[in-house]
Design an enzyme around this catalytic site. Sequence first.
Site, PDB file in Angstrom:
ATOM      1  N   LYS A 198      -6.918 -13.717  -2.341  1.00  0.00           N
ATOM      2  CA  LYS A 198      -6.012 -14.867  -2.352  1.00  0.00           C
ATOM      3  C   LYS A 198      -6.449 -15.990  -1.390  1.00  0.00           C
ATOM      4  CE  LYS A 198      -1.910 -12.556  -2.045  1.00  0.00           C
ATOM      5  NZ  LYS A 198      -2.156 -11.148  -2.391  1.00  0.00           N
ATOM      6  N   GLN A 261       5.950  -0.442  -1.839  1.00  0.00           N
ATOM      7  CA  GLN A 261       4.798   0.112  -2.539  1.00  0.00           C
ATOM      8  C   GLN A 261       3.639  -0.900  -2.577  1.00  0.00           C
ATOM      9  OE1 GLN A 261       4.632   3.146  -4.080  1.00  0.00           O
ATOM     10  NE2 GLN A 261       6.727   3.680  -3.627  1.00  0.00           N
ATOM     11  N   TYR A 264      -2.201  -1.168  -5.258  1.00  0.00           N
ATOM     12  CA  TYR A 264      -3.431  -0.358  -5.347  1.00  0.00           C
ATOM     13  C   TYR A 264      -3.320   0.793  -4.353  1.00  0.00           C
ATOM     14  CZ  TYR A 264      -4.779  -4.672  -7.616  1.00  0.00           C
ATOM     15  OH  TYR A 264      -4.794  -5.761  -8.452  1.00  0.00           O
ATOM     16  N   TYR A 265      -3.397   2.027  -4.874  1.00  0.00           N
ATOM     17  CA  TYR A 265      -3.146   3.202  -4.037  1.00  0.00           C
ATOM     18  C   TYR A 265      -4.423   3.724  -3.377  1.00  0.00           C
ATOM     19  CZ  TYR A 265       1.615   3.037  -5.607  1.00  0.00           C
ATOM     20  OH  TYR A 265       2.894   2.618  -5.840  1.00  0.00           O
ATOM     21  N   HIS A 268      -4.877   0.301   2.514  1.00  0.00           N
ATOM     22  CA  HIS A 268      -5.451  -0.953   2.997  1.00  0.00           C
ATOM     23  C   HIS A 268      -4.421  -1.676   3.859  1.00  0.00           C
ATOM     24  CE1 HIS A 268      -3.579  -1.693  -0.940  1.00  0.00           C
ATOM     25  NE2 HIS A 268      -3.165  -2.828  -0.408  1.00  0.00           N
ATOM     26  N   VAL A 269      -4.929  -2.534   4.743  1.00  0.00           N
ATOM     27  CA  VAL A 269      -4.062  -3.240   5.681  1.00  0.00           C
ATOM     28  C   VAL A 269      -4.267  -4.746   5.494  1.00  0.00           C
ATOM     29  CG1 VAL A 269      -3.568  -3.631   8.129  1.00  0.00           C
ATOM     30  CG2 VAL A 269      -4.156  -1.326   7.334  1.00  0.00           C
ATOM     31  N   HIS A 270      -3.156  -5.478   5.430  1.00  0.00           N
ATOM     32  CA  HIS A 270      -3.198  -6.935   5.245  1.00  0.00           C
ATOM     33  C   HIS A 270      -3.222  -7.621   6.615  1.00  0.00           C
ATOM     34  CE1 HIS A 270      -1.726  -6.591   0.942  1.00  0.00           C
ATOM     35  NE2 HIS A 270      -1.414  -5.409   1.428  1.00  0.00           N
TER      36      HIS A 270
END
Length: 328
Positions: A198, A261, A264-265, A268-270
């Site tokens: 993004k 939720q 994508y399982y 990951h960390v934003h």
Amino acid sequence: MAESPRPKRKREEEEEAAGAEPHDGAAVPAFPLAELRLRRVLRESAREKAVFLHGEVPGEAVSPSGEGANAVVILEKTPFQEEKILDLLKKHTKLELQMRNDIYSTYHLYPPPELSEIKTTVVYPATEKHLQKYLRQEVHLIRETWEDYKSITLPFIQSQSFSIQWVYNILEKKAEADRIVHENPDPCDGFVLVPDLKWNQNQLDDLYLIALIHRREVKSLRDLTAEHLPLLRNVLQEGKEAIRKRFGVPASQLRIYLHYQPSYYHLHVHFTALGYDAPGSSVERAHLLADVIDNLAMDSTYYQKRALTFPLRADELLFKKFQEAGRV
Ligand code: GTA
């Protein structure tokens, strides 16, 4: 507004590379945007200045179900870049007065092509789930207990979730290898930090990176125990440090969180700029990594005990599963 985080030439090289390097590393032609047949507008947002389109690529083999030729195209106006504002004022192609009243006036300003970029994200071929994901819909909050997770959510994830091939491509350096900002290569406690899909990296206002862990069996927050603390601490510390070094953004101006939720399982960390109202950063979906670490340090099975709240769109299959179980 902020300074461009990287030199222009570097950006151009990356853009050229992005056009030529698809997920498997082979050269492919650009997506045929001009030939796209517009099927419908999935969603549009005046606030985000974005429109989400469902298109069909003509001439492509269509499966009996219609899948394969579908595409999602997201068109999004980009934030201003401070260093280009003077150009915008000086080099506009037309300036049309719209209205004037006393000391107030508004204009239509038409910038030259190089200053009117539209960020364009393409998902192709798009599955029915992608189309649903971007369709504007009624949203409901779910309160999921650990028992709900085991009996409803986990079986659903195992049968239904989005493909995570794009994650493996990044971890295996088959895609986006030139975009990696930081890597800790440890197979157990390591991760890769890359700019998120993004973020176009032109300005820091909407800074957005994601850390993808090397371990493959951790699906979401629900799988985390104290065993994962070294990994999570590495992501937090090294991620903050790498972003400070590369982009000059201090840790105190970063929002670092996990989604529950997720779409994508693969854990990951934003990492987003604190001043940026990123999609999915609100309380019903975001869990600050620092809090997750503290919770696990206090109780290793914290996320196998507590109920978690999250939003689901009305037509999502997981929502239907909760309805069938009488949990909504
Ligand atoms: N670098 O190939 C990729 C890639 N993919 C396929 C996804 N991501 C990728 N990053 C790289 N390369 O932040 C990123 C996503 C997201 C993260 C997955 O991985 O951009 P998640 O599992 O928690 O899923 O995070 P999430 O948040 O639901 O996914 P996503 O796509 O961000 O969707 C959330 C909502 O944001 C959407 O429903 C939509 O309303 C909005 N949104 C999505 N994409 C855009 C966009 N391009 N522009 C504006 N709004 C968007």
